[in-house]
Design a protein around this motif. Structure first.
Motif, PDB file in Angstrom:
ATOM      1  N   ASN A 185       4.290  -4.537   9.338  1.00 11.58           N
ATOM      2  CA  ASN A 185       5.375  -5.233   8.510  1.00 11.58           C
ATOM      3  C   ASN A 185       5.663  -4.707   7.103  1.00 11.58           C
ATOM      4  OD1 ASN A 185       6.883  -6.962  10.120  1.00 11.58           O
ATOM      5  ND2 ASN A 185       4.853  -8.328  10.127  1.00 11.58           N
ATOM      6  N   SER A 186       5.727  -3.275   6.916  1.00  9.13           N
ATOM      7  CA  SER A 186       5.698  -2.815   5.664  1.00  9.13           C
ATOM      8  C   SER A 186       6.267  -1.344   5.796  1.00  9.13           C
ATOM      9  CB  SER A 186       4.327  -2.743   4.797  1.00  9.13           C
ATOM     10  OG  SER A 186       4.559  -2.370   3.390  1.00  9.13           O
ATOM     11  N   TYR A 187       6.598  -0.899   4.527  1.00  5.29           N
ATOM     12  CA  TYR A 187       6.982   0.399   4.615  1.00  5.29           C
ATOM     13  C   TYR A 187       6.710   1.281   3.397  1.00  5.29           C
ATOM     14  CZ  TYR A 187      10.845  -1.012   1.547  1.00  5.29           C
ATOM     15  OH  TYR A 187      11.651  -1.493   0.569  1.00  5.29           O
ATOM     16  N   ILE A 188       6.586   2.593   3.461  1.00  3.40           N
ATOM     17  CA  ILE A 188       6.408   3.527   2.265  1.00  3.40           C
ATOM     18  C   ILE A 188       7.430   4.433   1.993  1.00  3.40           C
ATOM     19  CG2 ILE A 188       5.159   5.134   3.701  1.00  3.40           C
ATOM     20  CD1 ILE A 188       3.693   3.749   0.436  1.00  3.40           C
ATOM     21  N   ILE A 189       7.690   4.506   0.544  1.00  3.50           N
ATOM     22  CA  ILE A 189       8.832   5.739   0.204  1.00  3.50           C
ATOM     23  C   ILE A 189       8.232   6.883   0.869  1.00  3.50           C
ATOM     24  CG2 ILE A 189      10.213   6.500  -1.491  1.00  3.50           C
ATOM     25  CD1 ILE A 189      10.338   3.412  -1.675  1.00  3.50           C
TER      26      ILE A 189
END
Ligand SMILES: [Zn+2]
Ligand SMILES: [Zn+2]
Length: 328
Positions: A185-189
């Motif tokens: 449930n997350s993201y990274i640039i």
């Protein structure tokens, strides 16, 4: 620099497709920022044309870019259509579906006061120092064999992949001050993305994330990010005990053993740790002590004896598996 063959924009477009090739779902970010491309009026809760729905699953239209990282795609054509519409777009990678866990270290850019927890530890200024404390605790080194990305504000993203079946959840602030864990449930640039402050830049020549090291996975379990695997049921086998076993363990409870460890002489602490965990594992096998209780007692006493969590973990696991092997 071999990088200069392409313009920054072209490198970003190539990076988007390269991540898709590696089964990392990408989503579009507004050019020059790290925020998702704005949802359409139907999906934008602040718009007068908003149509009530919960998310991408019950969205009234087939969402393309709406709903931020939930719209992440592995479809090259779709990603290319975003690139065509917003040639200067930035992008993010959905870390959970990509099987990634990323340690996100931040500098103390706002000059926040150092939390009380670190007040007595000299030299803790930001997320890098908190990360160093974790490395020290486990006798680990900063990895050099895995992909890392520097951020425009001086932060660092340490990329790792997860072993199959391992899930890491968000657990706000649990790893430590200015250290964020990005996975489910997350993201990274994405590296090559650019903000007004600069570029997210991959460091060095390592282009792939390696599998997260054991100590890190163990620590993530300890900090509540990684759900503990269900305790393996251990058969309680009654077996013929030798006289020596009886002499060694007779009458001792897990509390006695914990006390022995907590009060051990400094030079003997490691040896005592190994000895008492072995004895405690034996109590578990005789059904005289619950495994969870034994683990808690050994962790508490081991920490009192200034053993690292990793050392305690190793001692407990090898004691339990040794005893299981012997009893079988
Ligand atoms: Zn929409
Ligand atoms: Zn929608």
């Amino acid at each position: 620099m071999s990088r200069s063959r392409y313009t920054p924009r072209e490198r970003r477009h190539r990076a988007i497709h390269a991540f898709i090739d590696r089964d990392c779902p990408v989503s579009a970010l507004t050019p020059g920022t790290k925020v998702p491309v704005k949802s359409c009026p139907q999906c934008d809760i602040k718009s007068p044309d908003y149509v009530r729905h919960h998310g991408i699953k019950d969205c009234p239209h087939k969402p393309d870019m709406c709903h931020g990282f939930h719209a992440a795609t592995l479809d090259h054509d779709k990603a290319q259509s975003w690139i065509d519409r917003y040639p200067d777009l930035n992008f993010a990678i959905s870390t959970g579906p990509a099987g990634l866990v990323i340690v996100d270290l931040d500098t103390n850019k706002n000059g926040a006061p150092v939390p009380d927890k670190y007040a007595n530890i000299p030299g803790v200024k930001d997320g890098y120092d908190v990360w160093s404390l974790a490395l020290e605790r486990y006798g680990a080194r900063h990895p050099t064999d895995t992909m890392q990305v520097s951020t425009p504000n001086g932060g660092l993203h340490i990329w790792h992949s997860l072993p199959p079946g391992v899930v890491v959840n968000k657990s706000e602030g649990a790893f430590g001050w200015l250290v964020d864990i990005r996975s489910t449930n997350s993201y990274i640039i994405g590296p090559t993305s650019v903000t007004k402050d600069g570029e997210y830049r991959r460091l060095g020549d390592v282009t792939e994330p390696t599998v997260a090291p054991d100590w890190l996975l163990h620590h993530l379990e300890h900090t509540g990010h990684k759900p503990k695997p269900p305790a393996r049921p251990r058969p309680r086998i009654i077996r013929q005990r030798s006289d020596q076993d009886d002499r060694e363990y007779r009458g001792k409870t897990v509390q006695d053993l914990a006390h022995e460890l907590a009060t051990a002489q400094e030079t003997e602490r490691h040896a005592v740790l190994v000895r008492v965990t072995a004895a405690a594992a034996y109590l578990v096998h005789r059904g005289l002590c619950d495994e969870a209780e034994m683990r808690d007692a050994m962790y508490d006493a081991g920490r009192d004896a200034q053993r690292t969590d990793y050392e305690i973990h190793k001692a407990i696991e090898s004691a339990l598996s040794y005893t299981a092997g012997r009893a079988a």
